[in-house]
Design an enzyme around this catalytic site. Structure first.
Site, PDB file in Angstrom:
ATOM      1  N   SER A  65      40.265  30.719  40.715  1.00  0.00           N
ATOM      2  CA  SER A  65      41.383  30.378  41.597  1.00  0.00           C
ATOM      3  C   SER A  65      42.686  30.235  40.815  1.00  0.00           C
ATOM      4  CB  SER A  65      41.105  29.073  42.328  1.00  0.00           C
ATOM      5  OG  SER A  65      39.870  29.128  42.984  1.00  0.00           O
TER       6      SER A  65
HETATM    7  N1  SAH Z   1      36.097  27.136  41.443  1.00  0.00           N
HETATM    8  C1  SAH Z   1      36.042  28.499  40.965  1.00  0.00           C
HETATM    9  C2  SAH Z   1      36.573  29.467  41.997  1.00  0.00           C
HETATM   10  C3  SAH Z   1      35.524  30.409  42.388  1.00  0.00           C
HETATM   11  S1  SAH Z   1      35.860  31.488  43.746  1.00  0.00           S
HETATM   12  C4  SAH Z   1      36.721  28.642  39.631  1.00  0.00           C
HETATM   13  O1  SAH Z   1      37.394  27.707  39.194  1.00  0.00           O
HETATM   14  O2  SAH Z   1      36.568  29.688  38.990  1.00  0.00           O
HETATM   15  C5  SAH Z   1      34.604  30.981  44.900  1.00  0.00           C
HETATM   16  C6  SAH Z   1      33.186  30.977  44.403  1.00  0.00           C
HETATM   17  O3  SAH Z   1      32.386  30.561  45.514  1.00  0.00           O
HETATM   18  C7  SAH Z   1      32.623  32.321  43.968  1.00  0.00           C
HETATM   19  O4  SAH Z   1      32.105  32.212  42.668  1.00  0.00           O
HETATM   20  C8  SAH Z   1      31.505  32.595  44.972  1.00  0.00           C
HETATM   21  O5  SAH Z   1      30.383  33.294  44.427  1.00  0.00           O
HETATM   22  C9  SAH Z   1      31.131  31.196  45.419  1.00  0.00           C
HETATM   23  N2  SAH Z   1      30.465  31.128  46.727  1.00  0.00           N
HETATM   24  C10 SAH Z   1      30.681  31.890  47.817  1.00  0.00           C
HETATM   25  N3  SAH Z   1      29.884  31.517  48.827  1.00  0.00           N
HETATM   26  C11 SAH Z   1      29.137  30.482  48.370  1.00  0.00           C
HETATM   27  C12 SAH Z   1      28.118  29.671  48.955  1.00  0.00           C
HETATM   28  N4  SAH Z   1      27.678  29.853  50.218  1.00  0.00           N
HETATM   29  N5  SAH Z   1      27.572  28.693  48.185  1.00  0.00           N
HETATM   30  C13 SAH Z   1      27.984  28.474  46.913  1.00  0.00           C
HETATM   31  N6  SAH Z   1      28.937  29.222  46.299  1.00  0.00           N
HETATM   32  C14 SAH Z   1      29.512  30.213  47.021  1.00  0.00           C
END
Ligand code: SAH
Length: 220
Positions: A65
């Site tokens: 993000s």
């Molecule tokens: N907090 C992260 C941002 C990741 S983007 C960072 O700092 O890098 C969102 C993430 O949510 C992705 O890695 C994706 O695989 C995950 N995601 C999507 N759907 C999900 C679900 N149902 N349960 C858990 N994780 C999920």
């Protein structure tokens, strides 16, 4: 080539300054962002862009993000140092690392096994010993460690998952982007004011990758 660590610290300080100017006023959040080396949470070939205030692609087609959005969401959680936090969507592990510096205990759930494994390893190597990563579906939360003082969801949901609301402590805050896939999303803060009372505040418009449906790719 990547600049030396000292240069990265100066870049980090400039990013933190910029956050403060954009309205991030929680000193604990700003201090945590000054400590976490974002360049180690992005693919090596993108490390030079680590201190731009943008989302970047990471492995498995996901994103890390935008730093401002990470700061905004963590600030919205109103955390205190002893608080227990649940994050849904570990991704790179960057936001979990920032949370780990602001709160007491962090539990983070990632649906994609590859990302969960990488983040777990990375956080352990960097010495974050108050963060646990689990491979699973975030819709179910992580009931074994509930209730949480804060829950933050790093992907957009069509609606607020019931299990997440129920895993909030009374007084706890849930920060979650809500809206249709790929549309702009509304960032909501939901406060559990009593066991059966939840108050919703709108915090503004954001854009996120969608929360993936409720099954995992493989099991651990
Ligand atoms: N907090 C992260 C941002 C990741 S983007 C960072 O700092 O890098 C969102 C993430 O949510 C992705 O890695 C994706 O695989 C995950 N995601 C999507 N759907 C999900 C679900 N149902 N349960 C858990 N994780 C999920």
């Amino acid at each position: 080539m990547c600049p030396a660590p000292a240069d990265r610290e100066a870049e980090r300080a400039r990013l933190v300054d910029y956050m403060a100017r954009r309205g991030i006023h929680d000193d604990a959040v700003l201090a945590a962002m000054q400590l976490v080396p974002r360049e180690l949470f992005v693919p090596p070939e993108l490390a030079e862009f680590a201190y731009r205030d943008t989302a970047l692609p990471i492995e498995a087609g996901q994103t890390i993000s935008q730093p401002y959005v990470v700061a905004l969401m963590i600030q919205a959680l109103e955390l205190r140092t002893a608080d227990r936090v649940l994050e849904i969507g570990t991704g790179s592990g960057y936001a979990a690392a920032v949370l780990g510096r602001v709160a007491g205990e962090v539990y983070t759930v990632e649906r994609l096994a590859e990302l969960a494994g990488m983040a777990r390893e990375r956080l352990a190597e960097l010495g974050y010993d108050n963060i646990e990563v689990r491979h699973g579906d975030g819709h179910a939360g992580w009931p074994e460690h509930a209730p949480y003082d804060g829950i933050v969801v790093a992907a957009a949901a069509g609606e607020v998952p019931e299990q997440l609301r129920l895993q909030l402590a009374v007084g706890g805050r849930l920060v979650i982007p809500v809206g249709a896939a790929f549309a702009p999303h509304e960032l909501l803060r939901i406060r559990r004011t009593r066991p059966d009372e939840f108050r919703v505040e709108k915090l503004g418009e954001v854009r996120f990758v969608p929360l993936l449906p409720g099954h995992t790719d493989t099991t651990d």
